[in-house]
Design a protein around this motif. Structure first.
Motif, PDB file in Angstrom:
ATOM      1  N   ARG A  24       0.864  -1.198   0.000  1.00 53.64           N
ATOM      2  CA  ARG A  24       0.000   0.000   0.000  1.00 53.64           C
ATOM      3  C   ARG A  24       0.891   1.235   0.000  1.00 53.64           C
ATOM      4  O   ARG A  24       1.767   1.373   0.861  1.00 53.64           O
ATOM      5  N   ASN A  25       0.677   2.129  -0.970  1.00 57.98           N
ATOM      6  CA  ASN A  25       1.481   3.347  -1.058  1.00 57.98           C
ATOM      7  C   ASN A  25       1.185   4.259   0.128  1.00 57.98           C
ATOM      8  O   ASN A  25       0.042   4.646   0.349  1.00 57.98           O
ATOM      9  N   MET A  26       2.228   4.588   0.889  1.00 61.79           N
ATOM     10  CA  MET A  26       2.066   5.457   2.055  1.00 61.79           C
ATOM     11  C   MET A  26       2.432   6.904   1.737  1.00 61.79           C
ATOM     12  O   MET A  26       2.025   7.806   2.439  1.00 61.79           O
ATOM     13  N   GLY A  27       3.260   7.113   0.711  1.00 69.01           N
ATOM     14  CA  GLY A  27       3.652   8.471   0.349  1.00 69.01           C
ATOM     15  C   GLY A  27       5.131   8.555   0.038  1.00 69.01           C
ATOM     16  O   GLY A  27       5.824   7.542  -0.073  1.00 69.01           O
ATOM     17  N   LEU A  28       5.613   9.784  -0.089  1.00 67.05           N
ATOM     18  CA  LEU A  28       7.000  10.061  -0.428  1.00 67.05           C
ATOM     19  C   LEU A  28       7.698  10.640   0.796  1.00 67.05           C
ATOM     20  O   LEU A  28       7.328  11.705   1.283  1.00 67.05           O
ATOM     21  N   ALA A  29       8.689   9.919   1.292  1.00 68.68           N
ATOM     22  CA  ALA A  29       9.440  10.366   2.472  1.00 68.68           C
ATOM     23  C   ALA A  29      10.666  11.151   2.032  1.00 68.68           C
ATOM     24  O   ALA A  29      11.392  10.733   1.134  1.00 68.68           O
ATOM     25  N   HIS A  30      10.878  12.298   2.676  1.00 68.28           N
ATOM     26  CA  HIS A  30      12.062  13.117   2.425  1.00 68.28           C
ATOM     27  C   HIS A  30      13.016  13.095   3.612  1.00 68.28           C
ATOM     28  O   HIS A  30      14.056  13.752   3.581  1.00 68.28           O
ATOM     29  N   SER A  31      12.638  12.335   4.662  1.00 71.02           N
ATOM     30  CA  SER A  31      13.460  12.244   5.873  1.00 71.02           C
ATOM     31  C   SER A  31      12.972  11.069   6.708  1.00 71.02           C
ATOM     32  O   SER A  31      11.879  10.525   6.471  1.00 71.02           O
ATOM     33  N   ASP A  32      13.770  10.698   7.696  1.00 73.43           N
ATOM     34  CA  ASP A  32      13.320   9.664   8.638  1.00 73.43           C
ATOM     35  C   ASP A  32      12.069  10.114   9.379  1.00 73.43           C
ATOM     36  O   ASP A  32      11.221   9.293   9.713  1.00 73.43           O
ATOM     37  N   ARG A  33      11.941  11.404   9.614  1.00 76.65           N
ATOM     38  CA  ARG A  33      10.738  11.918  10.290  1.00 76.65           C
ATOM     39  C   ARG A  33       9.490  11.592   9.469  1.00 76.65           C
ATOM     40  O   ARG A  33       8.480  11.144  10.021  1.00 76.65           O
ATOM     41  N   ASP A  34       9.563  11.808   8.136  1.00 80.11           N
ATOM     42  CA  ASP A  34       8.435  11.446   7.267  1.00 80.11           C
ATOM     43  C   ASP A  34       8.172   9.949   7.331  1.00 80.11           C
ATOM     44  O   ASP A  34       7.022   9.512   7.438  1.00 80.11           O
ATOM     45  N   LEU A  35       9.232   9.157   7.260  1.00 78.68           N
ATOM     46  CA  LEU A  35       9.092   7.708   7.307  1.00 78.68           C
ATOM     47  C   LEU A  35       8.421   7.265   8.608  1.00 78.68           C
ATOM     48  O   LEU A  35       7.504   6.439   8.595  1.00 78.68           O
ATOM     49  N   LEU A  36       8.835   7.827   9.718  1.00 76.46           N
ATOM     50  CA  LEU A  36       8.214   7.485  11.007  1.00 76.46           C
ATOM     51  C   LEU A  36       6.736   7.838  11.031  1.00 76.46           C
ATOM     52  O   LEU A  36       5.925   7.094  11.595  1.00 76.46           O
ATOM     53  N   GLU A  37       6.365   8.934  10.408  1.00 71.65           N
ATOM     54  CA  GLU A  37       4.946   9.310  10.348  1.00 71.65           C
ATOM     55  C   GLU A  37       4.166   8.288   9.524  1.00 71.65           C
ATOM     56  O   GLU A  37       3.062   7.893   9.904  1.00 71.65           O
ATOM     57  N   PHE A  38       4.720   7.838   8.414  1.00 76.59           N
ATOM     58  CA  PHE A  38       4.045   6.813   7.613  1.00 76.59           C
ATOM     59  C   PHE A  38       3.906   5.518   8.405  1.00 76.59           C
ATOM     60  O   PHE A  38       2.870   4.852   8.337  1.00 76.59           O
ATOM     61  N   LEU A  39       4.927   5.166   9.167  1.00 76.17           N
ATOM     62  CA  LEU A  39       4.853   3.959   9.990  1.00 76.17           C
ATOM     63  C   LEU A  39       3.801   4.105  11.076  1.00 76.17           C
ATOM     64  O   LEU A  39       3.070   3.157  11.375  1.00 76.17           O
ATOM     65  N   ARG A  40       3.693   5.298  11.656  1.00 71.21           N
ATOM     66  CA  ARG A  40       2.649   5.549  12.645  1.00 71.21           C
ATOM     67  C   ARG A  40       1.271   5.373  12.007  1.00 71.21           C
ATOM     68  O   ARG A  40       0.384   4.741  12.580  1.00 71.21           O
ATOM     69  N   GLN A  41       1.101   5.905  10.801  1.00 72.39           N
ATOM     70  CA  GLN A  41      -0.176   5.767  10.090  1.00 72.39           C
ATOM     71  C   GLN A  41      -0.491   4.309   9.775  1.00 72.39           C
ATOM     72  O   GLN A  41      -1.658   3.927   9.679  1.00 72.39           O
ATOM     73  N   ALA A  42       0.553   3.500   9.607  1.00 74.59           N
ATOM     74  CA  ALA A  42       0.373   2.074   9.325  1.00 74.59           C
ATOM     75  C   ALA A  42       0.113   1.269  10.597  1.00 74.59           C
ATOM     76  O   ALA A  42      -0.050   0.052  10.539  1.00 74.59           O
ATOM     77  N   GLY A  43       0.091   1.942  11.748  1.00 75.19           N
ATOM     78  CA  GLY A  43      -0.209   1.263  13.004  1.00 75.19           C
ATOM     79  C   GLY A  43       0.999   0.907  13.839  1.00 75.19           C
ATOM     80  O   GLY A  43       0.874   0.170  14.820  1.00 75.19           O
ATOM     81  N   LEU A  44       2.172   1.403  13.486  1.00 74.25           N
ATOM     82  CA  LEU A  44       3.395   1.117  14.243  1.00 74.25           C
ATOM     83  C   LEU A  44       3.812   2.368  15.006  1.00 74.25           C
ATOM     84  O   LEU A  44       4.715   3.096  14.605  1.00 74.25           O
ATOM     85  N   ALA A  45       3.147   2.629  16.100  1.00 76.78           N
ATOM     86  CA  ALA A  45       3.338   3.873  16.852  1.00 76.78           C
ATOM     87  C   ALA A  45       4.767   4.056  17.369  1.00 76.78           C
ATOM     88  O   ALA A  45       5.287   5.162  17.382  1.00 76.78           O
ATOM     89  N   ASP A  46       5.416   3.015  17.816  1.00 72.79           N
ATOM     90  CA  ASP A  46       6.771   3.104  18.370  1.00 72.79           C
ATOM     91  C   ASP A  46       7.776   2.524  17.375  1.00 72.79           C
ATOM     92  O   ASP A  46       8.468   1.555  17.665  1.00 72.79           O
ATOM     93  N   ALA A  47       7.875   3.142  16.208  1.00 68.48           N
ATOM     94  CA  ALA A  47       8.631   2.567  15.100  1.00 68.48           C
ATOM     95  C   ALA A  47      10.101   2.957  15.061  1.00 68.48           C
ATOM     96  O   ALA A  47      10.838   2.429  14.239  1.00 68.48           O
TER      97      ALA A  47
END
Length: 70
Positions: A24-47
């Motif tokens: 499932r496409n989560m988006g375009l990450a430009h930093s680890d901060r973006d990646l962590l937000e996508f992981l949070r949206q995927a249900g991995l709060a402490d990623a």
């Protein structure tokens, strides 16, 4: 071999990396901060601890944690 559920794809020519969670496409990450937000949206709060865990995240092309072409 089973693929990791999160894939951080190759760096795009314009910068950033597409992120998918179980195909499932989560988006375009430009930093680890973006990646962590996508992981949070995927249900991995402490990623934070998962970013370097190959069982969870597959970094395709380029080095992990890099989001621009050098």
């Amino acid at each position: 071999m089973r693929r990791a559920p999160i894939v951080v794809h190759r760096i795009s020519a314009a910068g950033g990396r597409r992120v998918t969670a179980r195909d499932r496409n989560m988006g375009l990450a430009h930093s680890d901060r973006d990646l962590l937000e996508f992981l949070r949206q995927a249900g991995l709060a402490d990623a934070e601890d998962l970013l370097d865990d190959a069982a969870w995240i597959e970094w395709v092309g380029g080095n992990p944690h890099e989001y621009t072409l050098t």
